[in-house]
Structures are given as C-alpha cells and as structure tokens.
Design a protein around this motif. Structure first.
Motif, mmCIF file in Angstrom:
data_model
loop_
_atom_site.group_PDB
_atom_site.id
_atom_site.type_symbol
_atom_site.label_atom_id
_atom_site.label_comp_id
_atom_site.label_asym_id
_atom_site.label_seq_id
_atom_site.Cartn_x
_atom_site.Cartn_y
_atom_site.Cartn_z
ATOM 1 N N UNK A 32 23.581 12.413 54.402
ATOM 2 C CA UNK A 32 22.175 12.193 54.744
ATOM 3 C C UNK A 32 22.016 11.087 55.778
ATOM 4 N N UNK A 33 22.799 10.026 55.655
ATOM 5 C CA UNK A 33 22.715 8.918 56.613
ATOM 6 C C UNK A 33 23.098 9.398 58.012
ATOM 7 N N UNK A 34 24.198 10.138 58.093
ATOM 8 C CA UNK A 34 24.638 10.640 59.390
ATOM 9 C C UNK A 34 23.628 11.643 59.942
ATOM 10 N N UNK A 35 23.179 12.564 59.109
ATOM 11 C CA UNK A 35 22.207 13.572 59.547
ATOM 12 C C UNK A 35 20.930 12.911 60.062
ATOM 13 N N UNK A 36 20.384 12.016 59.293
ATOM 14 C CA UNK A 36 19.107 11.377 59.652
ATOM 15 C C UNK A 36 19.222 10.488 60.884
ATOM 16 N N UNK A 37 20.389 9.909 61.116
ATOM 17 C CA UNK A 37 20.555 8.999 62.247
ATOM 18 C C UNK A 37 21.115 9.627 63.502
ATOM 19 N N UNK A 38 21.699 10.842 63.384
ATOM 20 C CA UNK A 38 22.428 11.375 64.527
ATOM 21 C C UNK A 38 22.062 12.792 64.960
ATOM 22 N N UNK A 39 21.404 13.564 64.116
ATOM 23 C CA UNK A 39 21.099 14.940 64.514
ATOM 24 C C UNK A 39 20.034 14.969 65.596
ATOM 25 N N UNK A 40 20.251 15.823 66.589
ATOM 26 C CA UNK A 40 19.306 15.987 67.692
ATOM 27 C C UNK A 40 18.587 17.327 67.523
ATOM 28 N N UNK A 41 17.345 17.313 67.005
ATOM 29 C CA UNK A 41 16.635 18.569 66.773
ATOM 30 C C UNK A 41 16.182 19.259 68.065
ATOM 31 N N UNK A 42 16.154 18.530 69.164
ATOM 32 C CA UNK A 42 15.708 19.115 70.434
ATOM 33 C C UNK A 42 16.896 19.711 71.193
ATOM 34 N N UNK A 43 17.909 18.913 71.397
ATOM 35 C CA UNK A 43 19.065 19.358 72.174
ATOM 36 C C UNK A 43 20.186 19.956 71.343
ATOM 37 N N UNK A 44 20.088 19.834 70.028
ATOM 38 C CA UNK A 44 21.117 20.353 69.141
ATOM 39 C C UNK A 44 22.292 19.410 69.004
ATOM 40 N N UNK A 45 23.053 19.608 67.964
ATOM 41 C CA UNK A 45 24.264 18.822 67.747
ATOM 42 C C UNK A 45 24.002 17.434 67.207
ATOM 43 N N UNK A 46 25.095 16.705 67.103
ATOM 44 C CA UNK A 46 25.070 15.359 66.540
ATOM 45 C C UNK A 46 25.415 14.351 67.629
#
Length: 87
Positions: A26-40
């Motif tokens: 959850x920490x990695x997802x919430x801090x690193x996921x890019x919902x616009x450009x995709x990926x982490x």
C-alpha cells in the motif's frame, strides 16, 4: 514492498507477515503509482520510471491477490502491467 513478507505468510501462515506485506504494498502503491501515465515511479519524488519497480510490484500484487482473494490487487497488477488505457 511486500514480496518477502507475503511469501513468508504463504510458507508459515503467520498473519503478521501478511499485514506487513499489505502495508508495504500500500505504501509503494500510494506513493508511486502513476494513474495518468501508468506504471510505477522509481521513487517517491517521481523522478522516473523503470521495470525494476514495475514488475516486482506486479508480482507482489499477484501474490497478495492469491493469498487474500481481494480482486483489487489483481486490478492493480493489471493496471501496472498494461499501462494506461487509450482514450
């Protein structure tokens, strides 16, 4: 991120490992996921992206999905793997 503790949970059945794995993911997802450009993003400063973070995150999401049956993890793995959808 969660792969080690998730695997430890699978091997031992110890719920503390699962809690740790979910919190790490959850920490990695919430801090690193890019919902616009995709990926982490590689880091929490969003300085770049790299398969070195993307694919371990997919593996962690799939492992958590396998353990918990929570389809949100499957969706997150698919979002990282396939990237953004065309508009």
């Amino acid at each position: 991120m969660g792969n080690g503790p998730a695997r430890a949970n699978q091997l031992t059945g110890n719920a503390t490992y699962l809690t740790t794995a979910q919190a790490g993911f959850d920490r990695v997802w919430n801090g690193s996921y890019d919902p616009v450009g995709g990926g982490m993003y590689w880091d929490f400063n969003h300085s770049g992206k790299n398969s070195c973070i993307n694919f371990p995150t997919v593996i962690a999401a799939m492992r958590l999905y396998t353990i918990t049956g929570n389809s949100a993890y499957l969706t997150k793995a698919q979002n990282i793997y396939t990237g953004p959808k065309p508009i």
